[in-house]
Design an enzyme around this catalytic site. Structure first.
Site, PDB file in Angstrom:
ATOM      1  N   LYS A 177      -6.224 -14.073   8.266  1.00  0.00           N
ATOM      2  CA  LYS A 177      -6.975 -14.283   7.800  1.00  0.00           C
ATOM      3  C   LYS A 177      -6.668 -14.901   6.551  1.00  0.00           C
ATOM      4  O   LYS A 177      -7.249 -16.140   5.834  1.00  0.00           O
ATOM      5  CB  LYS A 177      -7.740 -12.844   7.173  1.00  0.00           C
ATOM      6  CG  LYS A 177      -8.245 -12.683   6.264  1.00  0.00           C
ATOM      7  CD  LYS A 177      -9.083 -11.425   5.915  1.00  0.00           C
ATOM      8  CE  LYS A 177     -10.345 -11.464   4.519  1.00  0.00           C
ATOM      9  NZ  LYS A 177     -10.391  -9.988   4.509  1.00  0.00           N
ATOM     10  N   HIS A 178      -5.272 -14.609   6.561  1.00  0.00           N
ATOM     11  CA  HIS A 178      -5.071 -15.266   5.111  1.00  0.00           C
ATOM     12  C   HIS A 178      -3.517 -16.370   5.491  1.00  0.00           C
ATOM     13  O   HIS A 178      -3.406 -17.227   4.827  1.00  0.00           O
ATOM     14  CB  HIS A 178      -4.223 -14.377   4.318  1.00  0.00           C
ATOM     15  CG  HIS A 178      -4.733 -13.552   4.150  1.00  0.00           C
ATOM     16  ND1 HIS A 178      -5.583 -13.274   2.896  1.00  0.00           N
ATOM     17  CD2 HIS A 178      -5.675 -11.834   4.206  1.00  0.00           C
ATOM     18  CE1 HIS A 178      -6.590 -12.615   2.537  1.00  0.00           C
ATOM     19  NE2 HIS A 178      -6.112 -11.349   2.945  1.00  0.00           N
TER      20      HIS A 178
ATOM     21  N   GLN B 198       0.846  -0.723  -0.194  1.00  0.00           N
ATOM     22  CA  GLN B 198       0.137  -0.229   0.249  1.00  0.00           C
ATOM     23  C   GLN B 198       0.178   1.075   0.091  1.00  0.00           C
ATOM     24  O   GLN B 198       2.134   0.908   0.848  1.00  0.00           O
ATOM     25  CB  GLN B 198      -1.325   0.251   1.449  1.00  0.00           C
ATOM     26  CG  GLN B 198      -0.281  -0.240   2.618  1.00  0.00           C
ATOM     27  CD  GLN B 198      -1.291  -0.033   3.773  1.00  0.00           C
ATOM     28  OE1 GLN B 198      -2.000  -0.436   3.703  1.00  0.00           O
ATOM     29  NE2 GLN B 198      -1.266   0.084   5.032  1.00  0.00           N
TER      30      GLN B 198
ATOM     31  N   HIS C 211       0.942  -4.598   2.852  1.00  0.00           N
ATOM     32  CA  HIS C 211      -0.871  -5.013   3.403  1.00  0.00           C
ATOM     33  C   HIS C 211      -0.681  -6.040   3.500  1.00  0.00           C
ATOM     34  O   HIS C 211      -1.404  -6.861   4.715  1.00  0.00           O
ATOM     35  CB  HIS C 211      -1.742  -5.057   2.696  1.00  0.00           C
ATOM     36  CG  HIS C 211      -3.105  -4.775   3.094  1.00  0.00           C
ATOM     37  ND1 HIS C 211      -4.266  -4.609   2.031  1.00  0.00           N
ATOM     38  CD2 HIS C 211      -3.245  -5.043   3.491  1.00  0.00           C
ATOM     39  CE1 HIS C 211      -5.130  -4.574   2.475  1.00  0.00           C
ATOM     40  NE2 HIS C 211      -4.608  -5.305   3.811  1.00  0.00           N
TER      41      HIS C 211
ATOM     42  N   PHE D 123      -2.658  -5.317  13.470  1.00  0.00           N
ATOM     43  CA  PHE D 123      -3.026  -5.802  12.229  1.00  0.00           C
ATOM     44  C   PHE D 123      -2.376  -7.092  11.633  1.00  0.00           C
ATOM     45  O   PHE D 123      -2.453  -7.017   9.832  1.00  0.00           O
ATOM     46  CB  PHE D 123      -2.321  -4.698  11.380  1.00  0.00           C
ATOM     47  CG  PHE D 123      -2.111  -4.330  10.037  1.00  0.00           C
ATOM     48  CD1 PHE D 123      -3.344  -5.438   8.938  1.00  0.00           C
ATOM     49  CD2 PHE D 123      -1.531  -3.461   8.704  1.00  0.00           C
ATOM     50  CE1 PHE D 123      -3.221  -4.382   7.354  1.00  0.00           C
ATOM     51  CE2 PHE D 123      -0.996  -3.559   7.705  1.00  0.00           C
ATOM     52  CZ  PHE D 123      -2.478  -3.835   6.892  1.00  0.00           C
TER      53      PHE D 123
ATOM     54  N   HIS E 177      -4.451  -9.778  12.090  1.00  0.00           N
ATOM     55  CA  HIS E 177      -5.616  -9.847  11.457  1.00  0.00           C
ATOM     56  C   HIS E 177      -5.524 -10.532  10.310  1.00  0.00           C
ATOM     57  O   HIS E 177      -5.535 -11.573   9.767  1.00  0.00           O
ATOM     58  CB  HIS E 177      -5.949  -8.789  11.202  1.00  0.00           C
ATOM     59  CG  HIS E 177      -7.100  -8.737   9.784  1.00  0.00           C
ATOM     60  ND1 HIS E 177      -8.442  -9.139   9.325  1.00  0.00           N
ATOM     61  CD2 HIS E 177      -7.085  -8.666   8.472  1.00  0.00           C
ATOM     62  CE1 HIS E 177      -8.991  -8.611   9.034  1.00  0.00           C
ATOM     63  NE2 HIS E 177      -7.823  -8.641   7.768  1.00  0.00           N
ATOM     64  N   GLU E 178      -3.723 -10.510   9.577  1.00  0.00           N
ATOM     65  CA  GLU E 178      -3.157 -11.004   8.574  1.00  0.00           C
ATOM     66  C   GLU E 178      -3.042 -12.275   8.318  1.00  0.00           C
ATOM     67  O   GLU E 178      -3.272 -12.935   7.710  1.00  0.00           O
ATOM     68  CB  GLU E 178      -2.123 -10.197   7.691  1.00  0.00           C
ATOM     69  CG  GLU E 178      -2.293  -8.742   7.378  1.00  0.00           C
ATOM     70  CD  GLU E 178      -3.796  -8.811   5.820  1.00  0.00           C
ATOM     71  OE1 GLU E 178      -3.157  -9.605   5.191  1.00  0.00           O
ATOM     72  OE2 GLU E 178      -4.960  -7.806   6.186  1.00  0.00           O
TER      73      GLU E 178
HETATM   74  P1  5GP Z   1     -10.668  -5.304  -0.142  1.00  0.00           P
HETATM   75  O1  5GP Z   1     -12.851  -5.253  -0.613  1.00  0.00           O
HETATM   76  O2  5GP Z   1     -11.141  -3.777   0.314  1.00  0.00           O
HETATM   77  O3  5GP Z   1     -10.981  -4.900  -1.803  1.00  0.00           O
HETATM   78  O4  5GP Z   1     -10.763  -6.074   0.520  1.00  0.00           O
HETATM   79  C1  5GP Z   1     -11.029  -6.437   2.226  1.00  0.00           C
HETATM   80  C2  5GP Z   1     -10.186  -7.596   1.515  1.00  0.00           C
HETATM   81  O5  5GP Z   1     -10.683  -8.890   1.581  1.00  0.00           O
HETATM   82  C3  5GP Z   1      -8.598  -7.440   1.290  1.00  0.00           C
HETATM   83  O6  5GP Z   1      -7.521  -6.819   3.126  1.00  0.00           O
HETATM   84  C4  5GP Z   1      -8.295  -8.880   1.624  1.00  0.00           C
HETATM   85  O7  5GP Z   1      -7.803  -9.955   2.925  1.00  0.00           O
HETATM   86  C5  5GP Z   1      -9.211  -9.510   0.735  1.00  0.00           C
HETATM   87  N1  5GP Z   1      -9.567  -9.771  -0.074  1.00  0.00           N
HETATM   88  C6  5GP Z   1      -9.978  -8.660  -1.208  1.00  0.00           C
HETATM   89  N2  5GP Z   1      -9.188  -8.835  -2.606  1.00  0.00           N
HETATM   90  C7  5GP Z   1      -8.760 -10.901  -2.160  1.00  0.00           C
HETATM   91  C8  5GP Z   1      -7.527 -11.062  -3.678  1.00  0.00           C
HETATM   92  O8  5GP Z   1      -8.209 -10.957  -4.692  1.00  0.00           O
HETATM   93  N3  5GP Z   1      -7.470 -12.367  -3.093  1.00  0.00           N
HETATM   94  C9  5GP Z   1      -7.449 -12.780  -1.850  1.00  0.00           C
HETATM   95  N4  5GP Z   1      -7.176 -13.562  -1.197  1.00  0.00           N
HETATM   96  N5  5GP Z   1      -7.861 -12.081  -0.308  1.00  0.00           N
HETATM   97  C10 5GP Z   1      -8.677 -10.566  -1.272  1.00  0.00           C
HETATM   98  P1  5GP Z   2      -7.822  -7.258   4.621  1.00  0.00           P
HETATM   99  O1  5GP Z   2      -8.541  -8.577   5.867  1.00  0.00           O
HETATM  100  O2  5GP Z   2      -8.444  -5.655   4.308  1.00  0.00           O
HETATM  101  O3  5GP Z   2      -6.552  -7.854   4.567  1.00  0.00           O
HETATM  102  O4  5GP Z   2      -7.740  -6.065   5.975  1.00  0.00           O
HETATM  103  C1  5GP Z   2      -7.766  -4.883   6.373  1.00  0.00           C
HETATM  104  C2  5GP Z   2      -8.160  -5.006   8.184  1.00  0.00           C
HETATM  105  O5  5GP Z   2      -6.730  -4.435   8.685  1.00  0.00           O
HETATM  106  C3  5GP Z   2      -8.661  -3.897   7.989  1.00  0.00           C
HETATM  107  O6  5GP Z   2      -9.905  -4.450   9.632  1.00  0.00           O
HETATM  108  C4  5GP Z   2      -7.983  -2.480   8.293  1.00  0.00           C
HETATM  109  O7  5GP Z   2      -8.574  -1.399   9.223  1.00  0.00           O
HETATM  110  C5  5GP Z   2      -6.997  -2.897   8.909  1.00  0.00           C
HETATM  111  N1  5GP Z   2      -5.913  -2.274   9.315  1.00  0.00           N
HETATM  112  C6  5GP Z   2      -5.142  -1.965  10.266  1.00  0.00           C
HETATM  113  N2  5GP Z   2      -4.300  -1.026   9.608  1.00  0.00           N
HETATM  114  C7  5GP Z   2      -3.877  -1.123   8.072  1.00  0.00           C
HETATM  115  C8  5GP Z   2      -3.431  -0.429   7.489  1.00  0.00           C
HETATM  116  O8  5GP Z   2      -2.427  -0.172   7.454  1.00  0.00           O
HETATM  117  N3  5GP Z   2      -3.679  -0.553   6.251  1.00  0.00           N
HETATM  118  C9  5GP Z   2      -4.940  -1.707   5.809  1.00  0.00           C
HETATM  119  N4  5GP Z   2      -5.241  -1.961   4.541  1.00  0.00           N
HETATM  120  N5  5GP Z   2      -5.128  -2.447   6.659  1.00  0.00           N
HETATM  121  C10 5GP Z   2      -5.331  -2.224   7.405  1.00  0.00           C
END
Ligand code: 5GP
Ligand code: 5GP
Ligand code: 5GP
Length: 215
Positions: free
Chosen positions: A100-101, A16, A43, A93, A96-97
Site C-alpha cells: 500500500k505505501h 501505535q 504501524h 501486516f 500490506h504496508e
Molecule cells: P484510517 O481510516 O483507519 O485512519 O486509516 C486507514 C488507512 O489509510 C491507514 O492505515 C493508512 O494506510 C491510510 N491512511 C489514513 N490516513 C492517511 C494519511 O493521512 N496518509 C497516508 N499516507 N495514509 C493514510
Molecule cells: P493501513 O491500511 O491501515 O495502513 O493498514 C492496516 C491493515 O493492517 C489492516 O488491514 C489491519 O487489519 C492490518 N493489521 C495487521 N496488524 C495490525 C496492527 O497491529 N495494527 C494495525 N493498525 N493494523 C494491522
C-alpha cells in the site's frame, strides 16, 4: 500516470500504542512470536502529499519477498508486531504496508523497512514521554502529551485517539513527519484530520488484564 514512485512530499511515520489498539478493536491477537513489549510499535511509514492526499498501491506487481528482509525480521518482530486477529508472524501486516505505501516510495524493500526501524530508534516515544512524567496507567491532557514530544524530539506530533468500551479517549497513534529520504524528522507540512481527543486522554497500561482473544 496516477502515482509514480517518489512523487510525494513527506512521510508520516506512524506508531501505535498496543493497549489502545486492543481496546479499539474490542480485542486483538498477540503475534505467534509472543506478546509485544509495553512500548509503542510501528504501524507504518506512509508517503504523503502536502495537500493531505496520498498515493497508494503504486505497483500491483510488487509483493513483499521475505528473503529480502531476513536480516531485519527479528527487529521487526520486536518493533513492528502485528496485533490483528487471527495471530500472525507479521509478514501479512508488513506485506500490506509494503504494497500500500512502500511501493509509492523510491526505496527498495530492505531500505524501506530498515528506514522505519531506524526512525523508531531515533524517536523513543515511551522514554521521552516518561521523561516528562507521562506514563502508562494514567490520564493526561492532549497539550501535555504534544508538548512532551515536541520538547523531547524537537518536532511536533499529531496524536490520534480512539474511544475504549467505557467511553474514554485513549492515546492510540502518534504521527511524526519525516523528509522524503526517510531519515530526518521535520515539522509536519499538514496534519491528518481526524476526530478530537478531548482533553482527558488515557494512556492505558498493557498489563495482564489486556484482552487477547487467543491466550
Ligand atoms: P484510517 O481510516 O483507519 O485512519 O486509516 C486507514 C488507512 O489509510 C491507514 O492505515 C493508512 O494506510 C491510510 N491512511 C489514513 N490516513 C492517511 C494519511 O493521512 N496518509 C497516508 N499516507 N495514509 C493514510
Ligand atoms: P493501513 O491500511 O491501515 O495502513 O493498514 C492496516 C491493515 O493492517 C489492516 O488491514 C489491519 O487489519 C492490518 N493489521 C495487521 N496488524 C495490525 C496492527 O497491529 N495494527 C494495525 N493498525 N493494523 C494491522
Ligand atoms: P489548533 O490548531 O487550534 O491547535 O487545534 C484545532 C483543533 O485540533 C482543536 O480541536 C485541537 O484540539 C485539535 N488538535 C490539535 N492537535 C491535535 C492532535 O495532535 N490530535 C488531535 N486529535 N487533535 C488535535
Amino acid at each position: 500516470i496516477l502515482c509514480s514512485s517518489q512523487d510525494f512530499d513527506f512521510f508520516y511515520f506512524v506508531q501505535q500504542w498496543p493497549a489502545s489498539y486492543c481496546d479499539t478493536r474490542r480485542s486483538c491477537c498477540y503475534p505467534t512470536t509472543g506478546k509485544p513489549d509495553e512500548d509503542f510499535s510501528i504501524h507504518g511509514l506512509w508517503p504523503n502529499y502536502n495537500s493531505g492526499k496520498y498515493p497508494q498501491n503504486c505497483d500491483r506487481e510488487s509483493s513483499l519477498d521475505e528473503s529480502k528482509i531476513s536480516d531485519l525480521v527479528s527487529r521487526m518482530q520486536k518493533d513492528w508486531p502485528t496485533l490483528a486477529c487471527p495471530s500472525g508472524d507479521g509478514m501479512k501486516f508488513w506485506g500490506h504496508e509494503w504494497e500500500k505505501h512502500g511501493t509509492c516510495t523510491s526505496l527498495d524493500q530492505h531500505s524501506y523497512f530498515q528506514a522505519a526501524l531506524e526512525l523508531k530508534s531515533k524517536a523513543n516515544l515511551l522514554q521521552l514521554l516518561g521523561d516528562a512524567g507521562i506514563r502508562p496507567g494514567n490520564f493526561y491532557s492532549l497539550e501535555s502529551i504534544k508538548q512532551a514530544i515536541e520538547e523531547g524530539l524537537g518536532y511536533g506530533a499529531y496524536i490520534e485517539c480512539n474511544v475504549d468500551p467505557e467511553g474514554n479517549h485513549q492515546l492510540y497513534q502518534v504521527y511524526l513527519c519525516v523528509d522524503t529520504s526517510a531519515s530526518s524528522f521535520i515539522q509536519c507540512p499538514v496534519l491528518p484530520h481526524g476526530r478530537g481527543c478531548g482533553n482527558n486522554i488515557e494512556f492505558p497500561s498493557f498489563s495482564s488484564d489486556s484482552q487477547s482473544r487467543d491466550e
